[in-house]
Design an enzyme around this catalytic site. Sequence first.
Site, short mmCIF file in Angstrom:
data_model
loop_
_atom_site.label_atom_id
_atom_site.label_comp_id
_atom_site.label_asym_id
_atom_site.label_seq_id
_atom_site.Cartn_x
_atom_site.Cartn_y
_atom_site.Cartn_z
N ASP A 55 49.32 46.16 40.51
CA ASP A 55 48.77 46.06 39.16
C ASP A 55 47.54 46.97 39.10
OD1 ASP A 55 48.00 45.18 36.64
OD2 ASP A 55 47.20 43.27 37.36
C1 SPV Z 1 47.45 39.51 34.33
O1 SPV Z 1 48.12 38.47 34.35
O2 SPV Z 1 47.94 40.61 34.52
C2 SPV Z 1 46.02 39.46 34.06
C3 SPV Z 1 45.26 38.28 34.47
O3 SPV Z 1 45.48 40.43 33.59
S1 SPV Z 1 44.65 38.60 36.07
O4 SPV Z 1 45.77 38.82 36.96
O5 SPV Z 1 43.89 37.43 36.42
O6 SPV Z 1 43.78 39.77 36.01
MG MG Z 2 46.63 42.14 33.72
#
Ligand code: SPV
Ligand code: MG
Length: 285
Positions: A55
Amino acid sequence: MTARQISFRKLMASGELVRVAGAHDALGSTLAQQAGFQAVWASSLEVSASRCLPDASVLTMTEYLAAAASMQKAINIPVVADVDTGYGNNLNVAHMVHEYEAAGITAVCIEDKLYPKVNSFAAAAQDLLPTADFVRKIGTAKAAQRGEDFYVIARCEALISRLGVAEALERCYAYADGGADAILIHSKQRDQSEIVAFLDGWDGRRPVVIVPTTYPQWSAAEAEKHGVSVVIYANQGLRATVQALRSTFGTIFADGTSLGVEDEIAPVSDVFGLQKLDDWLALEA
Ligand code: SPV
Ligand code: MG
């Protein structure tokens, strides 16, 4: 968006606490709706993890949009699309709003981190845009929307960056005054204390959204008492899936038969129901 679907703005107008479940595909979104959630979070963590990619702004806007749009098509509650930083500068944000709105998504959440961003829980630099720059980004998003219904959530990562509650409040007031429809205040603390301190200092000029991943002991009902309007369970579905697949595959492989898991897994008829197979077959009849 079909006529049957409700926009996120209309949902918020009810004034009731909105509970949102994270997902990355139509199946997860459908199960979230069936469980009673009022909206679905198209999580960047989930969508990227479903590809076994980090991510970290690795996937493109087009890929995130395809995931969010296929989720929205399957359900009639709104998708809130996690659009990270808006995929670049303010022009990227304007393009993102045009594309998401045209695809029937009624709410996006843009965060104030620098592009490319990394997940908030990663042990990596979590640098933020200067406040004035992010205010302009929010303003660009609001100016780009074509209909009045489109909803822009400004996400503040000041607590993630350990800048403190005062900085978080200052930023969120600026984002609200810059046109954000709601603010999301994120925290990675193991308890809710800094979120409570934030809420104690917030005057309620815009709804507040939280993501209680690291402080799961704080219930939605308690959060609501402190003035929270939206609670997002961002990744529990993904984590449940990882656990369930690992356990199921492990058992079948070890046993040399699926008998040991048959009572724990959904029957094929359940899958047919989620696929709306009968409706499809009726089309042909
Ligand atoms: C997501 O679910 O991608 C978010 C929340 O942005 S977090 O993973 O806590 O950043
Ligand atoms: Mg996110």
